[in-house]
Design a protein around this motif. Structure first.
Motif, short mmCIF file in Angstrom:
data_model
loop_
_atom_site.label_atom_id
_atom_site.label_comp_id
_atom_site.label_asym_id
_atom_site.label_seq_id
_atom_site.Cartn_x
_atom_site.Cartn_y
_atom_site.Cartn_z
N UNK A 41 15.58 -2.78 60.20
CA UNK A 41 14.12 -2.88 60.53
C UNK A 41 13.76 -4.31 61.23
N UNK A 42 12.82 -4.03 62.11
CA UNK A 42 11.87 -3.13 62.18
C UNK A 42 12.36 -1.93 63.25
N UNK A 43 13.58 -1.92 63.62
CA UNK A 43 14.04 -0.90 64.56
C UNK A 43 14.57 0.36 63.77
N UNK A 44 14.75 1.46 64.34
CA UNK A 44 15.34 2.58 63.82
C UNK A 44 15.68 3.65 64.91
N UNK A 45 16.51 4.77 64.68
CA UNK A 45 16.79 5.51 65.45
C UNK A 45 16.02 7.11 64.99
N UNK A 46 15.74 7.00 63.82
CA UNK A 46 15.03 8.16 63.15
C UNK A 46 13.46 7.92 63.17
N UNK A 47 12.88 9.00 63.30
CA UNK A 47 11.49 8.97 63.27
C UNK A 47 11.14 8.86 61.84
N UNK A 48 10.05 7.91 61.49
CA UNK A 48 9.83 7.53 60.16
C UNK A 48 10.31 6.45 59.44
N UNK A 49 11.32 5.97 60.49
CA UNK A 49 11.99 4.69 59.89
C UNK A 49 11.43 3.58 60.52
N UNK A 50 11.82 2.28 60.01
CA UNK A 50 11.44 0.99 60.58
C UNK A 50 9.83 0.90 60.71
N UNK A 51 9.36 0.06 61.65
CA UNK A 51 7.92 -0.37 61.92
C UNK A 51 7.46 0.61 62.57
N UNK A 52 6.14 1.00 62.48
CA UNK A 52 5.36 1.92 63.28
C UNK A 52 5.12 1.59 64.69
N UNK A 53 5.21 -0.09 64.85
CA UNK A 53 5.09 -0.32 66.22
C UNK A 53 6.21 -0.26 67.07
N UNK A 54 7.33 0.09 66.45
CA UNK A 54 8.65 0.13 67.09
C UNK A 54 9.13 1.41 67.05
N UNK A 55 8.34 2.42 67.08
CA UNK A 55 8.67 3.70 66.82
C UNK A 55 8.82 4.40 68.32
N UNK A 56 10.04 5.35 68.31
CA UNK A 56 10.44 6.01 69.40
C UNK A 56 10.85 4.87 70.59
N UNK A 57 11.45 3.97 70.23
CA UNK A 57 11.86 2.87 71.27
C UNK A 57 13.06 2.63 71.55
N UNK A 58 14.19 3.16 70.48
CA UNK A 58 15.66 3.08 70.48
C UNK A 58 16.10 4.41 70.43
N UNK A 59 17.15 4.58 71.19
CA UNK A 59 17.99 5.90 71.34
C UNK A 59 19.43 5.64 71.54
N UNK A 60 20.15 6.42 70.88
CA UNK A 60 21.53 6.27 70.72
C UNK A 60 22.21 7.49 71.70
N UNK A 61 22.95 7.08 72.81
CA UNK A 61 23.25 8.22 73.61
C UNK A 61 24.97 7.76 73.84
N UNK A 62 25.84 8.68 73.27
CA UNK A 62 27.34 8.44 73.38
C UNK A 62 27.63 6.91 73.10
N UNK A 63 27.02 6.62 71.89
CA UNK A 63 27.37 5.18 71.19
C UNK A 63 26.93 4.10 72.26
N UNK A 64 25.99 4.45 73.26
CA UNK A 64 25.30 3.29 73.99
C UNK A 64 23.81 3.26 73.54
N UNK A 65 23.22 2.23 73.23
CA UNK A 65 22.04 1.91 72.62
C UNK A 65 21.10 1.88 73.75
N UNK A 66 19.88 2.64 73.97
CA UNK A 66 19.09 2.62 74.87
C UNK A 66 17.77 2.36 74.44
N UNK A 67 16.87 1.48 75.28
CA UNK A 67 15.71 1.09 75.00
C UNK A 67 14.54 1.57 76.01
N UNK A 68 13.63 2.48 75.61
CA UNK A 68 12.89 3.06 76.41
C UNK A 68 11.36 2.69 76.22
#
Length: 302
Positions: A41-68
């Protein structure tokens, strides 16, 4: 027959004790890892987790964390929860060893609704390279050194000493931006609020940050990357009580309303209220079952 009654009542009482434990279980399904980076928290990889201001922000691709964000995708090198900061890497960003031109870099610009939650730190300098004389950077600033300036001891004058400039050549900037703008213009993020190479008409950029009080001599020792400060608005009074009662902080399907996830149930406050309500419902169910069983038993005994 009496033995059968007591055995059945025993099973009902056991069920009354077990169901609250199951229904009130608080399993944290949100915290996870991507490679060697902890996602909390406040980050998350699953929708519905973490703080709403940080939703759909982080993605994990082949163990590499991406910020979009709106300006592009960046690799996350670190999340510093103690200082509430992220360190990002743009593969098309120039460094001391290589100048990347062609407007390929992401720069940095967040959606307006995200801007209250994150911005580059004040000690982060953006050095814009090869900008047009028509660039908004230079309009209204003829003969002045604004907004181009030294930021936290880092400036274009220092950056010109990097080996990368030997490969692209270096011309002297004129005294007037309109006639011959500087090849490099160093600005703090708050001066222009967005690093958009297309809108600024720049060929490339680099970003470096200073972690005071550590001072590094020369651009070869600078920390290259984008250091972003994040914050949860207010004191986040909602999440504290939620986690204190064993819950996990998240948000509802509307993407705005915060909820406290308590196992299979959600709460608008904390898990204690859910457990209490669940226990009352469970006991009511057991009492009803027991009452029906006893009524049936005595009816058959008459």
């Amino acid at each position: 027959m009496a033995t059968h009654i007591f055995t059945t009542l025993h099973h009902l009482l056991s069920l009354a004790l077990i169901i609250p434990l199951i229904s009130g279980a608080t399993v944290n399904t949100c915290r996870s890892y991507c490679g060697n980076i902890s996602i909390d928290y406040p980050f998350a990889l699953q929708y519905g987790c973490g703080h709403p201001g940080f939703r759909e922000l982080l993605f994990c691709m082949n163990d590499v964390l991406m910020f979009h964000i709106s300006s592009g995708s960046y690799r996350v090198l670190e999340i510093d929860y103690a200082y509430q900061a992220l360190t990002l890497h743009d593969p098309h960003m120039s460094t001391c060893d290589a100048i990347v031109l062609g407007g390929k870099g992401n720069g940095f610009a967040v959606e307006p609704w995200r801007s209250p939650y994150m911005n580059p730190i004040s000690d982060n300098v953006f050095m814009l390279i090869g900008c047009s004389a028509r660039s908004p950077l230079f309009q209204g600033f003829p003969g002045k050194h604004l907004p181009c300036r030294n930021v936290s001891g880092m400036s274009c004058e220092d950056y010109y000493g990097c080996p990368a400039w030997d490969l692209v050549g270096h011309r002297a900037a004129g005294s007037m931006y309109g006639s011959n703008p500087p090849e490099c213009c160093a600005v703090p993020f708050e001066a222009i609020k967005a690093i958009n190479l297309t809108k600024l008409e720049c060929e490339g950029y680099t970003s470096a940050y200073s972690l005071a009080p550590l001072k590094v001599d020369g651009p070869g020792g600078w920390s290259y990357g984008i250091r972003v400060k994040y914050s949860v608005q207010g004191n986040d009074d909602f999440c504290g009580p939620c986690e204190a009662t064993g819950g996990t902080c998240g948000f509802g399907t509307d993407g705005i309303r915060q909820v406290c996830m308590c196992g299979s149930l959600n709460s608008t406050s904390n898990c204690d209220s859910v457990k209490s309500s669940s226990s009352r419902r469970t006991w009511s169910m057991v009492e009803a079952l027991a009452g029906r069983f006893l009524d049936a038993f005595f009816m058959t005994s008459l």
